[in-house]
Design a protein around this motif. Sequence first.
Motif, mmCIF file in Angstrom:
data_model
loop_
_atom_site.group_PDB
_atom_site.id
_atom_site.type_symbol
_atom_site.label_atom_id
_atom_site.label_comp_id
_atom_site.label_asym_id
_atom_site.label_seq_id
_atom_site.Cartn_x
_atom_site.Cartn_y
_atom_site.Cartn_z
ATOM 1 N N PRO A 3 0.750 -1.057 -0.094
ATOM 2 C CA PRO A 3 -0.187 0.056 -0.530
ATOM 3 C C PRO A 3 0.853 1.119 0.076
ATOM 4 C CG PRO A 3 0.136 -0.793 1.816
ATOM 5 C CD PRO A 3 0.731 -2.238 1.244
ATOM 6 N N VAL A 4 -0.083 2.264 -0.451
ATOM 7 C CA VAL A 4 1.119 3.486 -0.036
ATOM 8 C C VAL A 4 0.738 4.612 0.331
ATOM 9 C CG1 VAL A 4 0.937 5.972 -0.847
ATOM 10 C CG2 VAL A 4 1.300 3.640 -2.977
ATOM 11 N N ALA A 18 5.342 -1.410 -7.159
ATOM 12 C CA ALA A 18 3.973 -2.616 -6.471
ATOM 13 C C ALA A 18 3.749 -3.299 -7.912
ATOM 14 C CB ALA A 18 2.395 -1.517 -6.405
ATOM 15 N N SER A 19 4.521 -2.568 -9.170
ATOM 16 C CA SER A 19 4.665 -4.138 -10.078
ATOM 17 C C SER A 19 5.634 -4.923 -10.091
ATOM 18 C CB SER A 19 4.689 -3.090 -11.258
ATOM 19 O OG SER A 19 3.036 -1.791 -11.065
ATOM 20 N N GLU A 51 -5.321 0.721 -10.106
ATOM 21 C CA GLU A 51 -5.858 0.193 -8.680
ATOM 22 C C GLU A 51 -5.055 1.248 -7.781
ATOM 23 O OE1 GLU A 51 -3.802 -3.177 -8.689
ATOM 24 O OE2 GLU A 51 -6.188 -4.189 -9.649
ATOM 25 N N LEU A 52 -3.568 1.875 -8.438
ATOM 26 C CA LEU A 52 -3.219 2.957 -6.936
ATOM 27 C C LEU A 52 -3.918 4.756 -6.939
ATOM 28 C CD1 LEU A 52 0.591 1.889 -7.241
ATOM 29 C CD2 LEU A 52 -1.233 0.982 -4.962
ATOM 30 N N GLY A 53 -4.103 4.426 -8.140
ATOM 31 C CA GLY A 53 -4.335 6.207 -8.721
ATOM 32 C C GLY A 53 -3.940 6.978 -9.335
ATOM 33 N N TYR A 54 -2.854 6.333 -9.952
ATOM 34 C CA TYR A 54 -1.773 7.067 -10.361
ATOM 35 C C TYR A 54 -2.493 7.886 -11.449
ATOM 36 C CZ TYR A 54 2.500 8.419 -12.637
ATOM 37 O OH TYR A 54 3.790 8.418 -13.596
ATOM 38 N N ARG A 55 -1.883 9.279 -11.981
ATOM 39 C CA ARG A 55 -1.939 10.016 -12.708
ATOM 40 C C ARG A 55 -0.916 10.888 -13.127
ATOM 41 N NH1 ARG A 55 -6.333 13.377 -14.565
ATOM 42 N NH2 ARG A 55 -5.738 14.985 -15.768
#
Length: 342
Positions: A3-4, A18-19, A51-55
Amino acid sequence: MEPVATGAPVTLKDVAKASGVSISTASRALDERGTGSRSAAAAQVRKVAEELGYRRNSFASSLRRGETRTLGVLVPRLSDTVMALMFEHLERAASDRGYFAMVATSGDDPDDERRAAETLLDRNVDGLILATARLDDDLPRRLRQRGVPHALVLRTDGESPSAIGDDEVGGYLAVRHLVDLGHRDIAIVTGPDFTSTGIARLAGARKALAEADIEARDEWLIAAGYGIENGYSAGETLLGNGGENRPTAIFAANDTIAMGVIAAAHRHRIEIGEDLALVGYNDIPLSARLSTPLTSVRVPLDQIAATAIDLIVNPGKEPHIRKSLPTLIPRESSGTPKHFPR
């Protein structure tokens, strides 16, 4: 997947960790400029990023490369249907290549056009696409001198990179269609004589008349603006002199002009497709939905838009002036041979 920390912005490093891949691999998988890798690892990176909400901060990454991935589009007005459609196609073509298109309107005044162009350039666009129409426009020359990447669309000055329809062929197709229906009394309402489109469409129309050994009557050659009021005024001039001294067919150099002609014909109780054959140009969506569907010359705006974008993002390919072929779309407004000539 680790988790972040809550509240912390998700970074590329977080996605890579995470990947289970390197930061450079994650960056390539998420790079919006290309079509994206189809590998399982790349798909996993994109799934984790979502899934992490990365933008991705594409603006920042573009600035690091010395570009903004943004193109400026300059049009006279978006109330013009063709200009609005052209921008939509340009925006879509730019997006397909990983660019964002922003539009500014300039009207018809050269000073306003220069100011609008500078406004776009102040926003660090990577290039300009000009859909403005005047042949005496000095802006393309200034852009060439300054080395600003640019392309003209739907018109050309003969020097700057240009993506256009073959307007001479289009004008020829329109009038050849009327000649083939048996007409000899053909009027032509051209676009403004300061536009490459107006000049080329008239040249094509004259070629079709000459091939049929028809001499163009000066009073039936009217240079007008591209608005509906211009078409109405031209229609009044051509159709308001009584039934014995009017053309049996009219080629209007755009569909909006043609709609003005239709309004004038209605006022004089002249039935389009029965008493008068009419051909327009551009084949805007409304043309096929009129009470008498309008015969029109279809211009491939999507193809022209894609070419214009490529002239900026993939420069150096020849020719720098690229023409797309138009197509005649016959409908009821031009009638049938049994109706004509009278």
